[in-house]
Design a protein around this motif. Sequence first.
Motif, short mmCIF file in Angstrom:
data_model
loop_
_atom_site.label_atom_id
_atom_site.label_comp_id
_atom_site.label_asym_id
_atom_site.label_seq_id
_atom_site.Cartn_x
_atom_site.Cartn_y
_atom_site.Cartn_z
N PHE A 326 0.83 -1.20 0.00
CA PHE A 326 0.00 0.00 0.00
C PHE A 326 0.87 1.26 0.00
N ALA A 327 1.93 1.26 0.80
CA ALA A 327 2.79 2.44 0.90
C ALA A 327 3.46 2.76 -0.43
N GLN A 328 3.93 1.73 -1.12
CA GLN A 328 4.58 1.97 -2.42
C GLN A 328 3.59 2.51 -3.44
N SER A 331 3.00 6.17 -2.63
CA SER A 331 4.18 7.03 -2.50
C SER A 331 4.13 8.28 -3.39
N PRO A 332 3.66 8.21 -4.66
CA PRO A 332 3.57 9.47 -5.44
C PRO A 332 2.62 10.48 -4.82
N LEU A 333 1.53 9.99 -4.21
CA LEU A 333 0.57 10.89 -3.58
C LEU A 333 1.19 11.58 -2.38
N LEU A 364 -13.34 13.99 -2.35
CA LEU A 364 -14.16 12.93 -1.76
C LEU A 364 -14.75 12.03 -2.83
N PHE A 365 -15.15 12.63 -3.95
CA PHE A 365 -15.66 11.80 -5.06
C PHE A 365 -14.59 10.84 -5.56
N ILE A 366 -13.35 11.35 -5.68
CA ILE A 366 -12.24 10.48 -6.11
C ILE A 366 -12.06 9.32 -5.15
N SER A 367 -12.10 9.61 -3.86
CA SER A 367 -11.90 8.57 -2.85
C SER A 367 -13.01 7.52 -2.89
N LEU A 368 -14.25 8.00 -2.87
CA LEU A 368 -15.37 7.05 -2.84
C LEU A 368 -15.46 6.25 -4.14
N VAL A 385 -4.72 1.96 -5.95
CA VAL A 385 -4.05 2.46 -7.15
C VAL A 385 -4.83 3.62 -7.77
N LEU A 386 -6.14 3.46 -7.93
CA LEU A 386 -6.96 4.51 -8.52
C LEU A 386 -6.93 5.78 -7.66
N PHE A 387 -7.03 5.59 -6.36
CA PHE A 387 -7.03 6.74 -5.45
C PHE A 387 -5.71 7.51 -5.55
N SER A 388 -4.60 6.79 -5.60
CA SER A 388 -3.29 7.44 -5.68
C SER A 388 -3.15 8.21 -6.99
N LEU A 389 -3.47 7.58 -8.10
CA LEU A 389 -3.30 8.20 -9.41
C LEU A 389 -4.15 9.46 -9.57
N LEU A 390 -5.44 9.34 -9.26
CA LEU A 390 -6.35 10.48 -9.44
C LEU A 390 -6.03 11.61 -8.46
N SER A 391 -5.58 11.26 -7.26
CA SER A 391 -5.26 12.28 -6.25
C SER A 391 -4.03 13.08 -6.65
#
Length: 415
Positions: A326-328, A331-333, A364-368, A385-391
């Motif tokens: 999860f941390a890796q 990491s970009p976020l 919040l929309f990105i997270s949910l 992965v999706l949360f990290s990229l979009l954030s």
Amino acid sequence: MLKHWRQAVHSRFLRNTGALGLASVIAQLLAVANLVLVARMYAQTDVGVFGVFLSYSALLTTAHLLSYELAIPNVAKEQVPALLQGLALILAIGVLLVCAAFLFAGYEHAWALGCQTAAIGMSRTAEMLNIRHGRFTLIALARVIPHGSFTLLLLASSFTGALTIGTAIGAHAAIFLLVGLFYMAVSVPPAVRHRAHWSDVKRLLADKRTNAFLVAPSEVLNSAAYNLPVILIEQYFGSAAAGQYSIVLRLCFGPLNIISATIGKVYHSELAAAVRSADASSYARFRMIRRHLTYLGAALFVCIVLAFPPLIELLLGKGWEQAGTFAQILSPLFAVMVMVSPLTVCFYVLELHGYLLLNQSAYLFISLASFGLGILLQSLELGVVLFSLLSVMRYLLILGKVNTAMQQPLQPKAA
């Protein structure tokens, strides 16, 4: 003479940043030590219970003062008593509602959650008072003492085995409440220790209503983007998985909290003072701060990718490999957050509240959406992965907005 004045201001900025930085590092190290002790002393499911409690606390205390405390550095001196009186009323109502709602829902740690809510409200109000008056040593002490006290309690319990996870959660809340009470008591200047007329309180709260209607929802949405996934993970993937994800958030947020609590707070203090006096000299350091934050973000990215998986195994032992993964992924976020988050205090000082609300709603929309898709497909890694990229994409857009906002000259505030 102007040169000497600028050197003095710069020296003060570095001195205050250094004091807060040292205290924040110590506090974060103690918080990490507490997490390691909890993970060592209790099962992964209990770590998940503790993580969910911290997530509820973070979510509820993000804006339970309706963000009116953020106005403390900005208001005129004669308005401070009315603002403090209004904050006391808001906090009392908020604590009662939290206790009542979670007791009704049958949450086991409802009273501890209420105490934690009260403690953080008082501490946040006291910190804003000290930011206004530049008392950074007091801020530094208040950041270290509660975490250090809980560390000592956990160490004592590790030898005696006297604390269950429920008792540990209650003790955590009690310690923070006692520290918050004392911190508030020593932070209120004698000049403002008098009652204001309720008509003045109502007028001031009405004048600053954008804090309640725009800033507070923005803060809640931002906190929910991080903390709701922990609660959802516990519901759909189990307490152990929630513990793994929660450990990553608590540990990797450490560097971000240190930087935001030092550079962000000191810059907030100076920028607010510049707004009050219509002095735009604080902007001269903006490019330098942004450049150094970029270096820090890049360094954090490398450290998380290379060091976190072996470090988590060293600290917590076998069975925490998923946390390293999860941390890796995240990491970009975390890196881009270090680069951008401390600079966003300009949105509060320049009162760009509408932009904050819109942006945090998108977060919040990105997270949910990210974790919702992960739950639907029964793949927690996909959600992360999706949360990290979009954030990351969102934070880059914020940086562009910060750059634009900071180029605009300050205008004098009406008294």
